[in-house]
Write a protein that holds these residues in place. Structure first.
Motif, short mmCIF file in Angstrom:
data_model
loop_
_atom_site.label_atom_id
_atom_site.label_comp_id
_atom_site.label_asym_id
_atom_site.label_seq_id
_atom_site.Cartn_x
_atom_site.Cartn_y
_atom_site.Cartn_z
N VAL A 1 -12.26 46.21 19.95
CA VAL A 1 -11.47 44.98 19.77
C VAL A 1 -11.00 44.51 21.14
O VAL A 1 -10.86 45.31 22.07
CB VAL A 1 -10.24 45.19 18.86
CG1 VAL A 1 -10.65 45.55 17.44
CG2 VAL A 1 -9.31 46.27 19.42
N ASP A 2 -10.76 43.20 21.26
CA ASP A 2 -10.17 42.69 22.50
C ASP A 2 -9.52 41.33 22.26
O ASP A 2 -10.01 40.52 21.46
CB ASP A 2 -11.22 42.54 23.60
CG ASP A 2 -10.60 42.10 24.91
OD1 ASP A 2 -9.85 42.90 25.50
OD2 ASP A 2 -10.81 40.94 25.32
N ASP A 3 -8.43 41.10 22.99
CA ASP A 3 -7.75 39.81 22.95
C ASP A 3 -8.08 39.01 24.20
O ASP A 3 -8.83 38.04 24.15
CB ASP A 3 -6.24 40.03 22.81
CG ASP A 3 -5.46 38.72 22.82
OD1 ASP A 3 -6.06 37.66 22.57
OD2 ASP A 3 -4.24 38.75 23.09
N SER B 1 -9.59 34.51 16.07
CA SER B 1 -8.54 33.96 16.93
C SER B 1 -7.34 34.90 16.91
O SER B 1 -7.13 35.63 15.94
CB SER B 1 -8.11 32.57 16.44
OG SER B 1 -7.49 32.66 15.17
N TYR B 2 -6.55 34.86 17.97
CA TYR B 2 -5.36 35.71 18.04
C TYR B 2 -4.30 35.24 17.06
O TYR B 2 -3.64 36.04 16.40
CB TYR B 2 -4.80 35.72 19.46
CG TYR B 2 -3.57 36.58 19.61
CD1 TYR B 2 -3.68 37.96 19.70
CD2 TYR B 2 -2.30 36.01 19.66
CE1 TYR B 2 -2.55 38.76 19.81
CE2 TYR B 2 -1.17 36.80 19.77
CZ TYR B 2 -1.31 38.18 19.86
OH TYR B 2 -0.18 38.96 19.96
N ALA B 3 -4.15 33.93 16.93
CA ALA B 3 -3.12 33.36 16.05
C ALA B 3 -3.74 33.03 14.69
O ALA B 3 -4.94 32.81 14.57
CB ALA B 3 -2.51 32.12 16.67
N SER B 4 -2.91 32.98 13.67
CA SER B 4 -3.39 32.66 12.33
C SER B 4 -3.65 31.16 12.19
O SER B 4 -3.03 30.33 12.88
CB SER B 4 -2.35 33.10 11.29
OG SER B 4 -1.15 32.36 11.45
N SER C 1 -7.56 33.20 28.21
CA SER C 1 -7.30 33.75 26.88
C SER C 1 -8.59 34.06 26.14
O SER C 1 -8.61 34.18 24.91
CB SER C 1 -6.46 32.76 26.06
OG SER C 1 -7.12 31.51 25.95
N ASN C 2 -9.70 34.20 26.88
CA ASN C 2 -10.97 34.57 26.28
C ASN C 2 -11.07 36.09 26.12
O ASN C 2 -10.35 36.84 26.77
CB ASN C 2 -12.14 34.06 27.12
CG ASN C 2 -12.23 32.54 27.12
OD1 ASN C 2 -11.88 31.91 26.13
ND2 ASN C 2 -12.68 31.97 28.22
N SER C 3 -12.00 36.52 25.26
CA SER C 3 -12.12 37.94 24.92
C SER C 3 -13.40 38.53 25.48
O SER C 3 -14.41 37.84 25.65
CB SER C 3 -12.09 38.11 23.40
OG SER C 3 -10.93 37.56 22.84
N ALA D 1 -13.51 30.07 24.18
CA ALA D 1 -13.10 28.93 23.35
C ALA D 1 -11.92 28.23 24.00
O ALA D 1 -11.34 28.70 24.98
CB ALA D 1 -12.73 29.40 21.94
N GLY D 2 -11.54 27.10 23.42
CA GLY D 2 -10.36 26.37 23.87
C GLY D 2 -9.08 26.90 23.26
O GLY D 2 -8.00 26.38 23.53
N PHE D 3 -9.18 27.93 22.42
CA PHE D 3 -8.01 28.58 21.83
C PHE D 3 -7.98 30.04 22.26
O PHE D 3 -8.92 30.53 22.90
CB PHE D 3 -8.02 28.45 20.30
CG PHE D 3 -9.28 28.96 19.64
CD1 PHE D 3 -9.46 30.31 19.35
CD2 PHE D 3 -10.29 28.07 19.29
CE1 PHE D 3 -10.61 30.77 18.74
CE2 PHE D 3 -11.46 28.53 18.68
CZ PHE D 3 -11.61 29.87 18.42
N ASP D 4 -6.91 30.75 21.94
CA ASP D 4 -6.76 32.16 22.27
C ASP D 4 -7.64 32.97 21.32
O ASP D 4 -7.35 33.11 20.14
CB ASP D 4 -5.30 32.58 22.14
CG ASP D 4 -5.02 33.97 22.69
OD1 ASP D 4 -5.98 34.68 23.06
OD2 ASP D 4 -3.84 34.36 22.74
N THR D 5 -8.74 33.49 21.85
CA THR D 5 -9.72 34.18 21.02
C THR D 5 -9.32 35.63 20.76
O THR D 5 -8.48 36.21 21.47
CB THR D 5 -11.11 34.17 21.69
OG1 THR D 5 -11.01 34.86 22.95
CG2 THR D 5 -11.59 32.75 21.91
#
Length: 304
Positions: A146-148, A173-176, A154-156, A128-132
């Motif tokens: 699980v994976d960050d 996503s990693y962030a809320s 920043s892909n999982s 994704a374009g965000f931290d998955t």
């Protein structure tokens, strides 16, 4: 709901009836409908949009106008935390996190995908374009992996060696509070751990195609394979390493890099066997290696 409910009103001559008022009302379930009154147009059409309420279940909407039998519509509101989209192993699913998705306690949104897996190695990527952040759950909802940031940037990425069964992928996503498009891609991989990579495992696994080689992780002068496993507090774990090629040796390490269990020959002959009951839930690491320095060869790993 984005798509409106629509009624068509015809006159006694069978032609569209223009200018009639249609009254809309929620007569069952949780929701609101707007407008409460709409007027038919030149095509005899009138519409209204349902906004679902906070309670899940069937919502019934009635459209009525004078001299005509009311028309009844229904929609079903489903808790997004209880819904999973089907995903086929070896394919790519495109999705998007939104504020309508299931929301975790940390404020992040998550989508679920159900996938049937044979007894094999698999790889799951979330891009994704965000931290998955990526989850893999077993049939009972227990965490399997699980994976960050195991993928590119920043892909999982989750690699796992699993018993046959139905699993749920959690795209997160990693962030809320993050929303946006993503893809989930799955593929089959070798069921043998190689190259000191991270592999997730779970109970019920008998992995007979494992081997120690010189490309495995270094382990105190020997070679070792490391398997990640998520354990619930108070639930006993039994692991056996069987081999006719090496003097098997097992270790179990917690997230603080503390060895909490180990064994050399309790499995009979030179096989290793231990049972451990964790006092706290979390990620643990099974280290399968050899008691004799530098040994290589095939072994079977059984996890119960």
């Amino acid at each position: 709901m984005l798509a409106p409910f629509v009624v068509t009103l015809l006159g006694s001559d069978g032609r569209p009836y223009d200018g009639a008022d249609v009254t809309w009302a929620v007569v069952g379930g949780s929701g609101t409908v707007a407008p409460s009154v709409s007027t038919t147009d030149a095509d005899g059409l009138a519409s209204a949009v349902l906004t679902l309420g906070t309670s899940y279940g069937v919502v019934t909407v009635q459209a009525s106008t004078r001299g005509v039998t009311p028309r009844v519509f229904s929609a079903t509101s489903i808790d997004p935390c209880d819904y999973a989209t089907s995903h086929t192993l070896g394919s790519t699913s495109a999705g998007a996190l939104s504020t309508l998705d299931c929301q975790l306690n940390d404020g992040s949104y998550i989508d679920f995908y159900t996938v049937a897996i044979g007894a094999q190695g698999i790889r799951i990527d979330q891009a994704a374009g965000f931290d998955t952040f990526l989850f893999l759950f077993g049939a009972t909802g227990a965490i399997v992996g699980v994976d960050d940031d195991g993928g590119d940037g920043s892909n999982s990425l989750i690699r796992a060696i699993l018993p046959a069964g139905t699993y749920d992928i959690g795209a997160n996503s990693y962030a809320s509070g993050v929303t946006g498009a993503y893809t989930i891609t799955s593929s089959t991989i070798s069921s043998s751990a190689t190259g000191c990579l991270e592999y997730w495992v779970t109970r019920g696994l008998q992995a007979s195609s494992q081997s120690l080689s010189t490309t495995d992780c270094p382990a105190s002068g020997s070679y070792g394979d490391v398997f990640s496993i998520y354990l619930a507090a108070g639930q006993a774990l039994t692991v056996r390493q069987s081999s006719t090629a090496i003097d098997a040796y097992l270790g179990l390490v917690n997230a603080n890099n503390v060895v909490v269990a180990s064994d050399d020959d309790s499995g009979g002959g030179t096989d290793a066997l231990f049972t451990y009951t964790p006092s706290s839930a979390g990620i643990y690491y099974i280290v399968a290696t050899s008691f004799v320095t530098g040994q290589t060869g095939a072994y079977t790993l059984t996890i119960q």
